[in-house]
Motif scaffolding. Sequence first.
Motif, mmCIF file in Angstrom:
data_model
loop_
_atom_site.group_PDB
_atom_site.id
_atom_site.type_symbol
_atom_site.label_atom_id
_atom_site.label_comp_id
_atom_site.label_asym_id
_atom_site.label_seq_id
_atom_site.Cartn_x
_atom_site.Cartn_y
_atom_site.Cartn_z
ATOM 1 N N UNK A 156 0.827 -1.210 0.000
ATOM 2 C CA UNK A 156 0.000 0.000 0.000
ATOM 3 C C UNK A 156 0.863 1.262 0.000
ATOM 4 N N UNK A 157 1.916 1.255 0.805
ATOM 5 C CA UNK A 157 2.791 2.435 0.846
ATOM 6 C C UNK A 157 3.521 2.621 -0.482
ATOM 7 N N UNK A 158 3.922 1.524 -1.095
ATOM 8 C CA UNK A 158 4.595 1.612 -2.389
ATOM 9 C C UNK A 158 3.654 2.154 -3.459
ATOM 10 N N UNK A 175 6.720 -5.081 -4.825
ATOM 11 C CA UNK A 175 5.885 -5.166 -3.618
ATOM 12 C C UNK A 175 4.774 -6.195 -3.796
ATOM 13 N N UNK A 176 4.168 -6.255 -4.983
ATOM 14 C CA UNK A 176 3.135 -7.265 -5.249
ATOM 15 C C UNK A 176 3.724 -8.678 -5.148
ATOM 16 N N UNK A 178 6.346 -9.596 -3.396
ATOM 17 C CA UNK A 178 6.612 -9.886 -1.980
ATOM 18 C C UNK A 178 5.343 -10.311 -1.255
ATOM 19 N N UNK A 179 4.230 -9.638 -1.568
ATOM 20 C CA UNK A 179 2.958 -9.985 -0.936
ATOM 21 C C UNK A 179 2.500 -11.381 -1.342
ATOM 22 N N UNK A 180 2.626 -11.725 -2.610
ATOM 23 C CA UNK A 180 2.201 -13.054 -3.054
ATOM 24 C C UNK A 180 3.061 -14.142 -2.429
ATOM 25 N N UNK A 181 4.345 -13.891 -2.306
ATOM 26 C CA UNK A 181 5.218 -14.883 -1.664
ATOM 27 C C UNK A 181 4.859 -15.048 -0.195
ATOM 28 N N UNK A 182 4.523 -13.955 0.469
ATOM 29 C CA UNK A 182 4.127 -14.046 1.876
ATOM 30 C C UNK A 182 2.821 -14.829 2.020
#
Length: 416
Positions: A156-158, A175-176, A178-182
């Motif tokens: 969101x910040x990115x 960032x997307x 990183x979110x999918x990997x998490x």
Amino acid sequence: MLRDRSIFVCLSAFFLLSSPLAHGLTLHEALARVASHPALAPLALEEERATARAGDAGRRGPDTLALDLENVGGDLNGLTETEATLALSRPLLDRHRVRAARTLAALDGERARFAQARRRWELSSAVQRTFHALQAAIALAEVASEAVDLATDLRDATLVRVEAGSSPPAERLSADLTLERARAELKQRQGAVRQLLQELARATGAATIQASEIEGQLSPDLTLPDRATLEANLLATHPALRQLALDRREAAGQLAQARADTRPEWAISGGLRHLRAAEARDRLTFVIGLEASLPSPRATRGARQALALRQAQIEAEERQQRHELLTTLAEAVERFTTARAVALDLRDRVLPAALRLHELALDGYRLGKTSQLAVYDARQTLLASRREYFQSLDELYQAVDTIEQLCGVCLVGESH
């Protein structure tokens, strides 16, 4: 939002598993459920069957009732010349055969009791191993959930920076990703928790167990007895060695029985004989007999030699098994030592430093001295440190469970 999350992280950094539940399931309670596991019922019945069979060991064989007719003619009139003997024969007990039969019967009952104890030991070991793995998996799933929250905030910040033109579009894609990997890691951790819950339910004989029921904490504050004590307990209690000891005693009993079977089998008989006389009247006489069955020792010589060799074979298997178990114990002790040292370093040095770094980043952000990205980096460092800590605890307790399973000593305060 950053302040709320930082407070949550600070409170849960070290004691994720320590908060008690109102109706939690502790390791002690899970181990207590093993006593009523359905898998033990057939083994208990088998022990009763062995006890019933042992009651017949060494008893006398069946009696024999014989009727002999002599001087039987070719027509009905000839029956008047028939002489009849009615005798009852009873076998005599041989103390060598009786001793061998009773020894094997006692071993049969001991095997049944051992099978029940071994199955209970296997279930208890599975419960403890799964319970510890489940505690670590729940902790790692919680860390993965926080990593998803962090990746969402970072995305969101990115997005705000990219839309404002202060960051290139590539950062949004990063960032997307990183979110999918998490999210993928969280699914994997949650799947591991569900699988371990099923394994724990199967090991305890329960229908289902929920993650919210699990109570307790993992701690690296464990110590091992000295090496000599561990090895002595292993050699005295490990089921594989006890199984071979029973096999060796059974082979010795079978050899004793085979040797006893080469001895003569005696039977005594007694009865009445009806004698016909030509000029005198018929009369009855008593008959006493002694019979012997003479087995040939040569016919079973090969079987006796095979049983003697079986004893030597079992002794060789015992030596090999002891070597393998002692080697496995040495490896488990080494894993325990390494994992414990790593877990203590992470708990006492790395985690406090990561927590302090996160606090400093928050303070700097409030004072306008650091950016929001610096806070996110500090949170990622803290989460990574917690993940490493729980992974090291998982490795430590795998070694602990292996040592307990090998040696029968209780290292986690649960006597079983």
